[in-house]
Motif scaffolding. Structure first.
Motif, short mmCIF file in Angstrom:
data_model
loop_
_atom_site.label_atom_id
_atom_site.label_comp_id
_atom_site.label_asym_id
_atom_site.label_seq_id
_atom_site.Cartn_x
_atom_site.Cartn_y
_atom_site.Cartn_z
N ASN A 1 0.82 -1.22 0.00
CA ASN A 1 0.00 0.00 0.00
C ASN A 1 0.85 1.27 0.00
O ASN A 1 0.30 2.37 -0.15
CB ASN A 1 -0.92 0.01 1.22
N VAL A 2 2.15 1.12 0.20
CA VAL A 2 3.05 2.28 0.17
C VAL A 2 3.23 2.71 -1.28
O VAL A 2 3.70 1.93 -2.12
CB VAL A 2 4.41 1.94 0.81
N LYS A 3 2.84 3.93 -1.60
CA LYS A 3 2.86 4.39 -3.00
C LYS A 3 4.16 5.08 -3.38
O LYS A 3 4.66 4.94 -4.49
CB LYS A 3 1.69 5.35 -3.25
N THR A 4 4.71 5.87 -2.47
CA THR A 4 5.96 6.58 -2.75
C THR A 4 6.87 6.47 -1.53
O THR A 4 6.40 6.39 -0.40
CB THR A 4 5.70 8.07 -3.05
N GLY A 5 8.15 6.49 -1.77
CA GLY A 5 9.09 6.44 -0.66
C GLY A 5 9.28 5.05 -0.09
O GLY A 5 8.53 4.11 -0.41
N TYR A 6 10.31 4.88 0.72
CA TYR A 6 10.63 3.64 1.43
C TYR A 6 10.92 2.45 0.50
O TYR A 6 10.89 1.30 0.92
CB TYR A 6 9.50 3.23 2.39
N ALA A 7 11.21 2.73 -0.77
CA ALA A 7 11.41 1.64 -1.74
C ALA A 7 12.56 0.72 -1.34
O ALA A 7 12.42 -0.51 -1.34
CB ALA A 7 11.65 2.22 -3.14
N VAL A 8 13.69 1.32 -0.99
CA VAL A 8 14.88 0.53 -0.63
C VAL A 8 14.60 -0.27 0.64
O VAL A 8 14.92 -1.47 0.73
CB VAL A 8 16.10 1.45 -0.42
N GLU A 9 13.98 0.40 1.62
CA GLU A 9 13.70 -0.28 2.89
C GLU A 9 12.73 -1.46 2.71
O GLU A 9 12.91 -2.51 3.31
CB GLU A 9 13.10 0.72 3.89
N ILE A 10 11.72 -1.25 1.86
CA ILE A 10 10.73 -2.31 1.66
C ILE A 10 11.33 -3.50 0.92
O ILE A 10 11.03 -4.66 1.24
CB ILE A 10 9.49 -1.76 0.92
N VAL A 11 12.21 -3.23 -0.05
CA VAL A 11 12.89 -4.33 -0.75
C VAL A 11 13.67 -5.17 0.25
O VAL A 11 13.62 -6.41 0.23
CB VAL A 11 13.83 -3.80 -1.85
N LYS A 12 14.38 -4.50 1.16
CA LYS A 12 15.16 -5.22 2.18
C LYS A 12 14.23 -5.99 3.13
O LYS A 12 14.50 -7.15 3.46
CB LYS A 12 16.02 -4.24 2.98
N LEU A 13 13.14 -5.36 3.53
CA LEU A 13 12.20 -6.02 4.44
C LEU A 13 11.56 -7.24 3.79
O LEU A 13 11.38 -8.28 4.42
CB LEU A 13 11.11 -5.04 4.89
#
Length: 418
Positions: free
Chosen positions: A89-101
């Protein structure tokens, strides 16, 4: 009044903004301290404000919610599902963090899957492997693990759906393996990757680097799809799937036999016989194939042909007990016509003479069957059918001692079985 109203609304908005920020900060602080229960409580409080959040704040909310639910791998499988949904549901931002998570989530699921697998809880392991694939739908090997593990616990419907998915996405499982020859042992040695192999060659501990491709998993996948259809009794789909499987692995005798068995279940005797002969041509030293051809020939009334097949099975495997028993059955099958004729005779001298001739012929049939039944008992001393038949034969032949011996054997076998 208008001025007062504007002031009142402004104060309400400030209060709302303060509340959501307070809950978000509390969740963020709790996550950093690995206090995930507290983090979830704060997130639940902030949830009621989501509809009024701007995009940036919403993204932060869903990012924090995902972390709180995942709980560094401690969350339940249901929580992990919700965490992944929240990250999506995250549309913008946190892309790098979410890939790692997401990679962390995948590793957690695989670890739990492996733990379940090692404890032989294959059903749970399969579900974890499937979830691991579902995180990104890129690591298709995890979907393969899920399907193969589901088969272990005979969850065929679930396995079928996973295998069908693998077939749909064109999964082959082919990977490149890296090898080099160990200079000391002169044997080929595998390496985890190209870099490690190349370092060993450069340091001169190994020579002659080369690669190999692993076998494709596709034949196995289409074969298992077909076999599951067979198991489920879905014969038409089984035959269609078998043809796909055989196209992938034309030299797999077991596939031909599996298709033959489906035709047998459907009553397609001629097709069964045709496929069996094809398999026999491909694997002429397989006694079971010869035996099965003998069974079909016997059922079709082709006694001489059946006898030849049974004898071929015995020549290939002298201990093939069922071939001996079926040979004796072929021989004993001749007595039916003799008994029928004997029962139809009258009381004239000619009839009496013919009766004696038929009785001698019948006893000759029994004597011909004895060696095959005796051999069957030598191979398996617990063969009740062979022992009972011999007991009855010796009774008719009047061989009292042998009849007594067989009677005792039959009683012993039956007692052991009970």
């Amino acid at each position: 009044m208008k001025k007062q109203l504007v002031i009142a609304l402004s104060l309400a908005l400030c209060s709302f903004s303060f509340a959501q920020k307070k809950e978000m900060k509390a969740a963020e602080k709790a996550i950093k301290g690995s206090n995930f229960a507290e983090a979830k409580a704060a997130i639940n409080q902030a949830e009621s404000f989501v509809s009024a959040m701007d995009i940036k704040t919403k993204d932060k909310f869903y990012f924090l919610k995902g972390q709180a639910l995942y709980a560094n791998g401690a969350g339940s499988i249901e929580d992990i599902d919700k965490a992944l949904e929240s990250f999506d549901n995250v549309k913008t931002g946190y892309a790098v963090e979410i890939v790692k998570l997401k990679q962390d989530v995948t590793n957690t699921l695989l670890k739990k899957g492996n733990t379940s697998y090692e404890s032989k809880d294959f059903s749970t392991a399969s579900k974890f492997f499937e979830k691991a694939y579902g995180v990104t739908e890129k690591d298709t090997v995890f979907l393969y693990y899920a399907a193969a593990t589901a088969v272990n616990v005979k969850e065929y419907d679930r396995a079928l759906s996973l295998y069908e998915k693998l077939k749909e996405i064109g999964y082959t499982g082919i990977t490149k393996q890296y090898f080099a020859i160990d200079k000391n042992t002169q044997k080929e040695e595998p390496f985890q990757n190209k870099e490690l192999r190349d370092i060993s060659v450069k340091t001169k501990t190994h020579i002659k680097p080369f690669e190999k491709l692993t076998d494709s998993k596709k034949p196995e996948i289409v074969k298992n799809i077909a076999l599951i259809y067979v198991s489920n009794g879905d014969n038409e789909k089984a035959i269609a799937a078998m043809k796909d499987a055989r196209a992938e692995s034309p030299d797999d005798v077991n596939l031909i036999l599996s298709e033959a068995n489906v035709h047998f279940k459907m009553g397609n005797t001629e097709e069964f016989k045709k496929l069996l002969k094809q398999a026999t041509t491909m694997d002429p030293t397989n006694p079971e194939l010869q035996y099965n051809l003998g069974v079909i020939a016997a059922d079709s009334g082709e006694v001489d042909q059946a006898k030849a097949y049974y004898e071929k099975a015995i020549a290939l495997d002298p201990n093939y007990i069922n071939a001996y028993i079926n040979l004796s059955a072929l021989i004993l099958g001749k007595e039916e016509a003799i008994i029928e004729e004997m029962n139809g005779l009258g009381s004239s001298k000619a009839d009496d003479k013919r009766y004696d001739e038929l009785r001698e012929e019948r006893q000759g049939i029994y004597r011909e069957a004895v060696p095959f039944l005796t051999k069957a008992l030598e191979i398996d001393g617990e063969s009740l059918s062979a022992a009972k038949t011999l007991m009855n034969i010796y009774s008719i032949l009047g061989e009292t001692d042998k009849h007594k011996e067989m009677k005792e054997m039959v009683e012993a076998i039956e007692a052991a079985a009970n």
